[in-house]
Design a protein around this motif. Structure first.
Motif, short mmCIF file in Angstrom:
data_model
loop_
_atom_site.label_atom_id
_atom_site.label_comp_id
_atom_site.label_asym_id
_atom_site.label_seq_id
_atom_site.Cartn_x
_atom_site.Cartn_y
_atom_site.Cartn_z
N GLU A 159 36.70 37.35 56.08
CA GLU A 159 35.98 36.16 55.65
C GLU A 159 36.67 35.51 54.45
O GLU A 159 36.70 34.28 54.33
N LYS A 160 37.21 36.32 53.56
CA LYS A 160 37.93 35.77 52.42
C LYS A 160 39.18 35.02 52.88
O LYS A 160 39.47 33.90 52.42
N VAL A 161 39.93 35.63 53.78
CA VAL A 161 41.19 35.02 54.22
C VAL A 161 40.93 33.72 54.98
O VAL A 161 41.72 32.77 54.91
N ARG A 162 39.84 33.65 55.69
CA ARG A 162 39.51 32.42 56.42
C ARG A 162 39.25 31.24 55.48
O ARG A 162 39.25 30.09 55.90
N GLN A 163 39.03 31.53 54.19
CA GLN A 163 38.80 30.47 53.21
C GLN A 163 40.09 30.02 52.52
O GLN A 163 40.06 29.18 51.64
N ILE A 164 41.24 30.61 52.93
CA ILE A 164 42.52 30.25 52.33
C ILE A 164 43.17 29.18 53.20
O ILE A 164 43.61 29.46 54.32
N PRO A 165 43.24 27.93 52.76
CA PRO A 165 43.71 26.83 53.60
C PRO A 165 45.14 27.01 54.11
O PRO A 165 45.47 26.52 55.20
N MET A 196 59.34 32.35 32.91
CA MET A 196 57.88 32.37 32.91
C MET A 196 57.27 33.75 33.13
O MET A 196 56.09 33.95 32.86
N GLY A 197 58.04 34.69 33.63
CA GLY A 197 57.52 36.04 33.83
C GLY A 197 56.46 36.12 34.90
O GLY A 197 56.35 35.26 35.78
N GLY A 198 55.62 37.16 34.82
CA GLY A 198 54.66 37.45 35.88
C GLY A 198 53.40 36.61 35.88
O GLY A 198 52.70 36.54 36.88
N MET A 199 53.03 36.00 34.74
CA MET A 199 51.87 35.09 34.66
C MET A 199 50.56 35.77 35.06
O MET A 199 49.57 35.11 35.33
N ASN A 200 50.55 37.10 35.15
CA ASN A 200 49.35 37.83 35.58
C ASN A 200 48.86 37.37 36.95
O ASN A 200 47.68 37.44 37.28
N ALA A 201 49.81 36.88 37.76
CA ALA A 201 49.46 36.29 39.06
C ALA A 201 48.84 37.31 40.01
O ALA A 201 47.88 37.02 40.72
N ARG A 202 49.37 38.52 40.03
CA ARG A 202 48.87 39.54 40.96
C ARG A 202 47.41 39.87 40.70
O ARG A 202 46.60 40.00 41.61
N SER A 203 47.05 39.96 39.42
CA SER A 203 45.68 40.27 39.07
C SER A 203 44.73 39.16 39.52
O SER A 203 43.61 39.42 39.97
N LYS A 204 45.18 37.91 39.40
CA LYS A 204 44.34 36.79 39.81
C LYS A 204 44.08 36.83 41.32
O LYS A 204 42.97 36.55 41.78
N VAL A 205 45.11 37.20 42.08
CA VAL A 205 44.93 37.29 43.54
C VAL A 205 43.97 38.42 43.88
O VAL A 205 43.03 38.25 44.67
N ALA A 206 44.20 39.58 43.27
CA ALA A 206 43.33 40.72 43.54
C ALA A 206 41.88 40.42 43.16
O ALA A 206 40.94 40.74 43.90
N GLY A 207 41.69 39.76 42.02
CA GLY A 207 40.34 39.41 41.60
C GLY A 207 39.65 38.48 42.56
O GLY A 207 38.46 38.65 42.87
N ALA A 208 40.40 37.50 43.08
CA ALA A 208 39.82 36.55 44.04
C ALA A 208 39.40 37.24 45.33
O ALA A 208 38.36 36.93 45.91
N MET A 209 40.21 38.20 45.78
CA MET A 209 39.92 38.87 47.05
C MET A 209 38.80 39.90 46.91
O MET A 209 38.10 40.19 47.88
N MET A 210 38.61 40.45 45.73
CA MET A 210 37.60 41.49 45.55
C MET A 210 36.29 40.95 44.97
O MET A 210 35.28 41.65 44.95
N GLN A 211 36.31 39.71 44.51
CA GLN A 211 35.12 39.12 43.91
C GLN A 211 34.03 38.91 44.95
O GLN A 211 34.28 38.46 46.06
N GLN A 212 32.83 39.25 44.57
CA GLN A 212 31.69 39.00 45.44
C GLN A 212 31.36 37.51 45.43
O GLN A 212 31.34 36.88 44.39
N GLU A 214 31.87 33.36 46.48
CA GLU A 214 32.97 32.43 46.58
C GLU A 214 33.86 32.48 45.34
O GLU A 214 33.42 32.82 44.25
N SER A 215 35.14 32.13 45.55
CA SER A 215 36.09 32.08 44.46
C SER A 215 36.95 30.83 44.64
O SER A 215 37.54 30.63 45.70
N ASN A 216 37.03 30.02 43.60
CA ASN A 216 37.87 28.82 43.66
C ASN A 216 39.35 29.16 43.79
O ASN A 216 40.14 28.32 44.24
N THR A 217 39.72 30.38 43.40
CA THR A 217 41.12 30.77 43.44
C THR A 217 41.64 30.85 44.87
O THR A 217 42.85 30.71 45.10
N LEU A 218 40.76 31.08 45.84
CA LEU A 218 41.21 31.23 47.23
C LEU A 218 41.98 30.01 47.71
O LEU A 218 42.92 30.13 48.51
N THR A 219 41.61 28.83 47.25
CA THR A 219 42.31 27.61 47.68
C THR A 219 43.70 27.51 47.06
O THR A 219 44.49 26.65 47.46
#
Length: 561
Positions: A159-165, A196-212, A214-219
């Motif tokens: 369901e999360k992945v279906r929200q990724i355009p 620019m380095g890692g920008m904490n990007a991985r954590s943002k993705v993981a948080g969006a996928m594990m968050q209960q 909706e998450s605006n990050t999915l878009t």
């Protein structure tokens, strides 16, 4: 392309242990048990926070390096390593149609050459930094999306992945019924990894996928497909079909390579040029793969990663030392177990002032995160782990200032040597090749009374100095004679007078008597010389030690004295 995340730290742990096998702490069994238990508990807490909440309380680099440190300690004191941290706290309940193999991490070019031996049809891709996922298409529709989990089972992310355009919901042709493995990543525009380095990007993705909910990050997420198990045998065909199906990045960022030099070139290019994602290295894979049914976690022999050198490293503090600078300021220096940063061996780092050391609360045995600041100077960014025992040395008494230690009196060793070293620097007398070690050699041999005693050394004394060759002695004699001819302003600087650059440039005095005769109001007329600095100037020129040094320079026939 993070196929392992923290679940694959074991290979890195073993490599790190191989390189640092001899570095076992000198601990009692009781302390070893306490240190291991405490670090193990902290790593477990960080691990669960990541997998259960999608929260990275520390960077992956810090986590991996501390995991390696824990494994080393376990090996040192228990003759075994416990790998419970290499599996996520949540492995999932949904079976992967094809297991995630993981990717072997190579340490350097030599390891890469050995891995390449005998392999054919090699391709290089950026190692996209995100979260691994399986996409399952059935009858042309996205039927399932599964987190990596433990490689065999993961969480249902459909369901999360279906929200990724950016992820196609339908496919056709060869991809109508396909299993794809790839990396969910944070979309970036013109991301230059080196800057620019890692920008904490991985954590943002993981948080969006594990968050209960909706998450605006999915878009803002994309997917980089790095594996099509049982897809077309020819890599070119595989890439073309993926691109046509709505996964264009893998074709754009996959290059056929045959030689090490080509891999180095692409690795450097992707590190320094704009990309649409964060990366942490490159992946090299052979297009020749076994059937998907044979894939198993940790068994992907046809694919390997060569990561970029970390911008920061975790280092263990061996000791805390204090130094007194030329002006009397006390600085704190941390002695480290040697680590490599950007091809530099770092064994000591300047912590800074006593106040900063006390704020950071660093003791021997602590693990600190170090990086390189401007001009390649190592610095401490933070303390990432504190030892259970907090034995810290007592700093020197605050008895030093800009008017102490012109003479080699007891307790003045540090500041006295700092003054000598400064005199030889380019900003004062520019004595070529005479650093701190050289000054120490001369001082030990000739027992300097004050900071200018070396001017009185004879050619014979220099030749008889232990450790100084005849040619070097002659060179020093020549340079010391040149110092005698330096302009008066240089000698005013050498005395440590509190003149800023603008005031020194405006100074027209050519004799010491003129310096001494000027009062506070007179000094305030110089640029940048306010009331406080003018008072300091008057105090300095009338200080007994400076007055004695000025008289000694006069006896030596130094111009202006």
């Amino acid at each position: 392309m993070n196929m392992w995340r923290r679940t694959g730290v074991l290979l890195g742990v073993m490599l790190w242990m191989t390189q640092s096998w001899a570095l076992c702490p000198v601990w009692s069994p009781a302390r070893a048990e306490q240190e291991i238990a405490q670090l193990n508990a902290q790593l477990r807490q960080w691990n669960e926070a990541y997998w259960q909440q999608g929260a990275s309380e520390v960077s992956d680099g810090v986590y991996d390096q501390l995991s390696a440190r824990l494994a080393q300690w376990q090996r040192c004191f228990t003759s075994a390593t416990h790998s419970d941290l290499t599996s996520p706290a949540i492995s999932g309940t949904v079976n992967h149609p094809v297991a995630h193999t993981g990717v072997r991490k190579l340490a350097d070019k030599q390891a890469l050459v050995q891995w390449m031996a005998g392999k054919q049809d090699l391709w290089i891709q950026p190692k996209v930094d995100g979260v691994a996922v399986t996409l399952v298409y059935r009858h042309g529709k996205l039927a399932q999306a599964i987190s990596r989990g433990n490689g065999l089972k993961g969480e249902d992310w459909t369901e999360k992945v279906r929200q990724i355009p950016s992820i196609p919901q339908t496919t056709s042709g060869a991809l109508a019924d396909a299993v794809l493995q790839g990396e969910l990543f944070l979309l970036r525009e013109g991301h230059i990894q080196k800057q620019m380095g890692g920008m904490n990007a991985r954590s943002k993705v993981a948080g969006a996928m594990m968050q209960q909910g909706e998450s605006n990050t999915l878009t803002q997420l994309g997917v980089f497909i790095w594996a099509w198990p049982d897809g077309p045998q020819k890599m070119e065909q595989r890439l073309t079909l993926l691109s046509q199906a709505g996964f264009p990045l893998v074709q754009r960022y996959s290059q056929n390579v045959t030689r090490l030099e080509e891999i180095i070139e692409w690795r450097d290019r992707w590190f320094t040029t704009p990309l649409p994602f964060v990366t942490d290295g490159v992946v090299i894979r052979s297009a020749i793969e076994p059937e998907g049914k044979h894939w198993l976690p940790t068994q992907g022999s046809w694919v390997a990663a060569w990561k970029y050198k970390p911008a920061s490293q975790v280092a263990e503090v061996k000791a805390i030392n204090f130094t007194v600078g030329r002006t009397g300021k006390i600085a704190v220096v941390a002695q480290l177990l040697s680590v490599t940063l950007d091809d530099k061996q770092v064994q000591r780092v300047n912590v800074g002032s006593l106040a900063r050391w006390q704020t950071l609360d660093i003791a021997a045995g602590d693990q600190v995160l170090i990086s390189l600041a401007g001009q390649g100077i190592p610095r401490i960014d933070s303390v990432v782990w504190r030892s259970t025992q907090r034995a810290k040395p007592t700093p020197p008494a605050q008895k030093y200032n800009a008017l102490t230690c012109f003479y080699a009196t007891p307790g003045c060793e540090e500041q006295f040597m700092a003054r000598l070293e400064w005199l030889g620097s380019k900003s004062v007398f520019d004595i070529d090749g005479l650093g701190r070690a050289g000054w120490q050699t001369l001082h030990q041999a000739h027992n300097f009374t004050h900071i200018f005693s070396w001017l009185a050394l004879t050619p014979e004394q220099l030749r008889n100095t232990p450790g100084v060759t005849p040619s070097r002695a002659a060179q020093l004699w020549h340079q010391f004679n040149l110092v005698r001819q330096q302009p008066f302003k240089r000698w005013a600087t050498a005395l440590g007078l509190p003149l800023n650059r603008a005031a020194l440039g405006a100074l027209a005095d050519n004799r010491w008597e003129e310096i001494v005769a000027r009062d506070e109001q007179g000094w305030q007329r110089f640029p940048g010389m306010g009331s406080t600095r003018a008072q300091r100037m008057v105090s300095a020129v009338h200080h007994p030690d400076i007055s004695c040094l000025a008289q000694w320079l006069a006896d030596q026939k130094i111009p202006g004295f």
